[in-house]
Scaffold this active site. Sequence first.
Site, PDB file in Angstrom:
ATOM      1  N   ARG A 214       4.133   1.637  -2.136  1.00 43.59           N
ATOM      2  CA  ARG A 214       5.032   0.820  -1.451  1.00 43.59           C
ATOM      3  C   ARG A 214       5.085  -0.545  -1.916  1.00 43.59           C
ATOM      4  O   ARG A 214       3.994  -1.033  -2.354  1.00 43.59           O
ATOM      5  CB  ARG A 214       4.945   0.902   0.028  1.00 43.59           C
TER       6      ARG A 214
ATOM      7  N   ASP B 128       6.587  -4.597  -1.407  1.00 38.75           N
ATOM      8  CA  ASP B 128       6.812  -5.585  -0.407  1.00 38.75           C
ATOM      9  C   ASP B 128       8.132  -6.165  -0.667  1.00 38.75           C
ATOM     10  O   ASP B 128       8.894  -6.126  -1.594  1.00 38.75           O
ATOM     11  CB  ASP B 128       5.947  -6.879  -0.456  1.00 38.75           C
TER      12      ASP B 128
ATOM     13  N   ARG C 193      -0.251 -10.158  -6.535  1.00 38.78           N
ATOM     14  CA  ARG C 193       0.146 -11.522  -6.266  1.00 38.78           C
ATOM     15  C   ARG C 193      -0.812 -12.446  -5.985  1.00 38.78           C
ATOM     16  O   ARG C 193      -0.825 -13.713  -6.407  1.00 38.78           O
ATOM     17  CB  ARG C 193       1.195 -11.604  -4.982  1.00 38.78           C
TER      18      ARG C 193
END
Length: 267
Positions: free
Chosen positions: A50, A52, A197
Amino acid sequence: MARIVLGIEYDGSRFFGWQWQTNLASVQGELEKALSKVANHPVTVICAGRTDTGVHALEQVVHFDVNVERELDAWLLGGNSNLPDAIRITWVKLAVDGFHARYSAIARLYRYVILNRKVKSALLGKQTTWCYHLLNAEIMNKAAQHLLGSHDFSSFRAQGCQSKSPVRIVHFIEVSRDGDKVIIHICANAFLHHMVRNIAGVLIDIGVGKQAEDWTLALLSAKKRSVGGVTAPPYGLYLESVYYPDCYGISKHPAFLKLPEDAKRFN
């Protein structure tokens, strides 16, 4: 019942992430609506990983099960005709017995793109992360090598990460400059929430000289997200490819040739 496998690319800036959400545009929601029209029955898709809000994919891998017969081109052409422009099915194949988009994956490859110039881009604002200060890509690459191997990445996971274990194996990480872009490639058996990130945020601080090259080592030792620096924006992040064992017949990205022969999936 047949299992179909798809390769998907999408512009994540148009969606509130991969996962279906009530009253919010999601990649999963749009894909399921489009495929359900082709199948003439509800379809649920499972993805390799998945993403974001704002995160893109060059090759997300998904599977779904159907109880109707369709030519493979029907899923490709029919699916794309019902999808918004920001999502495209790029390839379709029948799954080999036992294939699962998530649980069969051995490794994921991500790309993080930083536009490193004095002026923001009029065209790439949602496709790159902008950094005004000059980045030293060579120092960033050296700092990144401390993250190779199996480590507790608690300093690089989101506070709300729900994974039971913070341990992941980073197979390779490379930072290079291409003109006014600095690009981070990172491959691991799996990733924690916001892990890429957060790594990008740490490397940016090292690249502009705010932190020393060995800061990555200190953060691994600390095992605390509170000391881990700023989470980099989502727009420069791309799920580039997913690696599966050869028995599943899914094309292998050239970068995966760097993986050890005994690389195994995350359990």
